[in-house]
Design an enzyme around this catalytic site. Structure first.
Site, PDB file in Angstrom:
ATOM      1  N   ASP A  78      45.448  77.227 -21.619  1.00  0.00           N
ATOM      2  CA  ASP A  78      46.226  78.425 -21.923  1.00  0.00           C
ATOM      3  C   ASP A  78      46.591  78.525 -23.404  1.00  0.00           C
ATOM      4  O   ASP A  78      46.406  77.583 -24.173  1.00  0.00           O
ATOM      5  CB  ASP A  78      47.494  78.488 -21.045  1.00  0.00           C
ATOM      6  CG  ASP A  78      48.166  77.130 -20.839  1.00  0.00           C
ATOM      7  OD1 ASP A  78      47.906  76.217 -21.639  1.00  0.00           O
ATOM      8  OD2 ASP A  78      48.956  76.995 -19.900  1.00  0.00           O
TER       9      ASP A  78
ATOM     10  N   ASP B 222      58.855  75.799 -11.601  1.00  0.00           N
ATOM     11  CA  ASP B 222      58.620  76.819 -10.576  1.00  0.00           C
ATOM     12  C   ASP B 222      57.255  76.629  -9.894  1.00  0.00           C
ATOM     13  O   ASP B 222      56.792  77.500  -9.164  1.00  0.00           O
ATOM     14  CB  ASP B 222      58.730  78.234 -11.174  1.00  0.00           C
ATOM     15  CG  ASP B 222      57.686  78.503 -12.260  1.00  0.00           C
ATOM     16  OD1 ASP B 222      56.849  77.605 -12.552  1.00  0.00           O
ATOM     17  OD2 ASP B 222      57.705  79.622 -12.830  1.00  0.00           O
TER      18      ASP B 222
ATOM     19  N   HIS C  34      54.337  76.320 -11.445  1.00  0.00           N
ATOM     20  CA  HIS C  34      53.166  76.865 -12.137  1.00  0.00           C
ATOM     21  C   HIS C  34      52.238  75.755 -12.604  1.00  0.00           C
ATOM     22  O   HIS C  34      52.678  74.653 -12.938  1.00  0.00           O
ATOM     23  CB  HIS C  34      53.555  77.819 -13.278  1.00  0.00           C
ATOM     24  CG  HIS C  34      54.184  77.208 -14.483  1.00  0.00           C
ATOM     25  ND1 HIS C  34      55.361  77.675 -15.031  1.00  0.00           N
ATOM     26  CD2 HIS C  34      53.825  76.179 -15.282  1.00  0.00           C
ATOM     27  CE1 HIS C  34      55.673  76.957 -16.095  1.00  0.00           C
ATOM     28  NE2 HIS C  34      54.747  76.036 -16.273  1.00  0.00           N
TER      29      HIS C  34
ATOM     30  N   GLU D 157      52.059  81.773 -12.750  1.00  0.00           N
ATOM     31  CA  GLU D 157      53.428  81.822 -12.253  1.00  0.00           C
ATOM     32  C   GLU D 157      53.421  82.142 -10.752  1.00  0.00           C
ATOM     33  O   GLU D 157      52.390  82.520 -10.203  1.00  0.00           O
ATOM     34  CB  GLU D 157      54.203  82.909 -13.020  1.00  0.00           C
ATOM     35  CG  GLU D 157      54.281  82.680 -14.534  1.00  0.00           C
ATOM     36  CD  GLU D 157      55.335  81.648 -14.952  1.00  0.00           C
ATOM     37  OE1 GLU D 157      55.741  80.818 -14.110  1.00  0.00           O
ATOM     38  OE2 GLU D 157      55.745  81.665 -16.119  1.00  0.00           O
TER      39      GLU D 157
HETATM   40  C1  F6R Z   1      50.550  73.787 -20.633  1.00  0.00           C
HETATM   41  C2  F6R Z   1      50.602  74.196 -19.250  1.00  0.00           C
HETATM   42  C3  F6R Z   1      51.884  74.224 -18.489  1.00  0.00           C
HETATM   43  C4  F6R Z   1      52.647  72.905 -18.547  1.00  0.00           C
HETATM   44  C5  F6R Z   1      53.924  72.981 -17.717  1.00  0.00           C
HETATM   45  C6  F6R Z   1      54.737  71.697 -17.834  1.00  0.00           C
HETATM   46  O1  F6R Z   1      49.237  73.894 -21.139  1.00  0.00           O
HETATM   47  O2  F6R Z   1      49.600  74.548 -18.739  1.00  0.00           O
HETATM   48  O3  F6R Z   1      51.603  74.534 -17.148  1.00  0.00           O
HETATM   49  O4  F6R Z   1      51.823  71.885 -18.063  1.00  0.00           O
HETATM   50  O5  F6R Z   1      54.694  74.055 -18.132  1.00  0.00           O
HETATM   51  O6  F6R Z   1      55.182  71.556 -19.147  1.00  0.00           O
HETATM   52  P1  F6R Z   1      55.845  70.200 -19.667  1.00  0.00           P
HETATM   53  O7  F6R Z   1      54.759  69.165 -19.636  1.00  0.00           O
HETATM   54  O8  F6R Z   1      56.281  70.492 -21.065  1.00  0.00           O
HETATM   55  O9  F6R Z   1      56.953  69.880 -18.727  1.00  0.00           O
END
Ligand code: F6R
Length: 239
Positions: free
Chosen positions: A66, A132, A134, A139
Site C-alpha cells: 500500500d 480493526d 485490516h 478496512e
Molecule cells: C502497512 C499495512 C498495515 C499495517 C497495519 C499494522 O503496509 O499494510 O495494514 O500492517 O496497520 O500497523 P503496525 O504494524 O504499525 O501496527
C-alpha cells in the site's frame, strides 16, 4: 493457520528463517512487503542476514501492499520512503525491481495486479494487522474479491497512524491498497502482530467467523499462513 508465539526478537528471527529457506530454494522469489511498526524487527534481521552473507536479495522482486494517496517517495511518511530507509537501503536488492503502489498517478494502480502476475505472483507476503482487522488498508467491509484500489481511510486508522505525523491533519485521507484477492493470491503469507492492543483482533482473525468486518479473518481460508505473535498479542486467544 500455523501460530507461533515468542518474544519480539524470537519471532523476527523465526520469520526471517522463512525468507532464508525461500531464497535458498528460489533466489529470484517475489516478496510482498508491508510497512508499519510490526515488520521492523524482521527487516532488521533480514538486513543482518544479508550483511553476513546468509541471504542475498540481488535477484528478488518486491511488491508492497500500500501507499498513501498524495505522498510521493520523497515524503518521509510515504511507504516508498519507509521501505528504502528500513530495508532496501540495507540489502543488496536492485531497487528497480522494488514496487510500491503509486500514490500520485492513480491511473498506474490499474495495472498493479497485472504487474504482480507478470512477475510470477508473490511467493511470500508479509502482513501486519490493524486493530480493526485490516490487512494492507482493506478496512472493514472490503469485498473479498477486491484487487488493488483506492480506499478512504477510517478515522480510527488515521488516528492510529498519526503517531508518525506532526498532527492528524497531515495524515492522508486516502490510500492505495492491494485488495483482499490480491493478498490471497500470494503462495505463502506471514502475519505478525505485536502488543496487547492487537490481542482481541488476533483472536477474531484466528477463531472468529470469516466476516468482511474483520478483513484478516479471510486468512483462515488460505492454505499457507504462519501467524507470529508476541505473548501480549496472543494473550486473548480463545483456542
Ligand atoms: C502497512 C499495512 C498495515 C499495517 C497495519 C499494522 O503496509 O499494510 O495494514 O500492517 O496497520 O500497523 P503496525 O504494524 O504499525 O501496527
Amino acid at each position: 493457520m500455523k501460530v507461533i508465539i515468542g518474544t519480539e526478537e524470537e519471532i523476527a528471527k523465526q520469520a526471517a528463517q522463512q525468507y532464508v529457506e525461500l531464497l535458498k530454494r528460489k533466489p529470484n522469489a517475489v516478496l510482498g512487503g508491508a510497512t508499519g511498526s510490526t515488520p521492523l524487527g524482521l527487516y532488521a534481521e533480514l538486513a543482518r542476514l544479508n550483511k553476513e552473507g546468509v541471504i542475498s536479495f540481488k535477484d528478488v522482486t518486491t511488491f508492497n501492499l500500500d501507499e498513501y494517496v498524495g505522498l510521493d517517495g520523497s515524503h518521509d511518511q510515504s511507504y516508498r520512503y519507509f521501505m528504502d530507509h528500513n530495508l532496501f537501503d540495507h540489502i543488496d536488492i536492485d531497487k528497480s525491481r522494488t514496487h510500491v503502489p503509486d500514490g500520485i498517478n492513480l491511473e498506474n494502480i490499474k495495472t498493479y495486479d497485472a504487474q504482480i502476475e507478470a512477475a510470477g505472483g508473490i511467493d511470500l507476503q508479509i502482513l501486519g494487522i490493524g486493530v480493526d482487522g485490516h490487512i494492507a488498508f482493506n478496512e472493514p467491509g472490503t469485498p473479498w474479491d477486491s484487487l488493488t484500489h483506492v480506499v478512504d481511510l477510517e478515522e480510527n486508522t488515521r488516528e492510529v497512524n498519526s503517531r508518525f505525523f506532526k498532527s492528524i491533519d497531515e495524515v492522508p485521507k486516502q490510500a492505495v491498497t492491494m485488495g483482499i484477492k490480491s493478498i490471497m493470491h500470494a503462495r505463502s503469507i506471514i502475519l505478525m502482530a505485536i502488543g496487547e492492543n492487537k490481542a482481541d483482533v488476533v483472536d477474531k482473525m484466528i477463531n472468529g467467523p470469516i466476516d468482511t468486518q474483520v478483513a484478516a479473518s479471510i486468512l483462515q481460508l488460505h492454505p499457507d499462513v504462519t501467524v507470529y505473535l508476541d505473548p501480549a498479542a496472543a494473550s486473548k486467544l480463545s483456542k
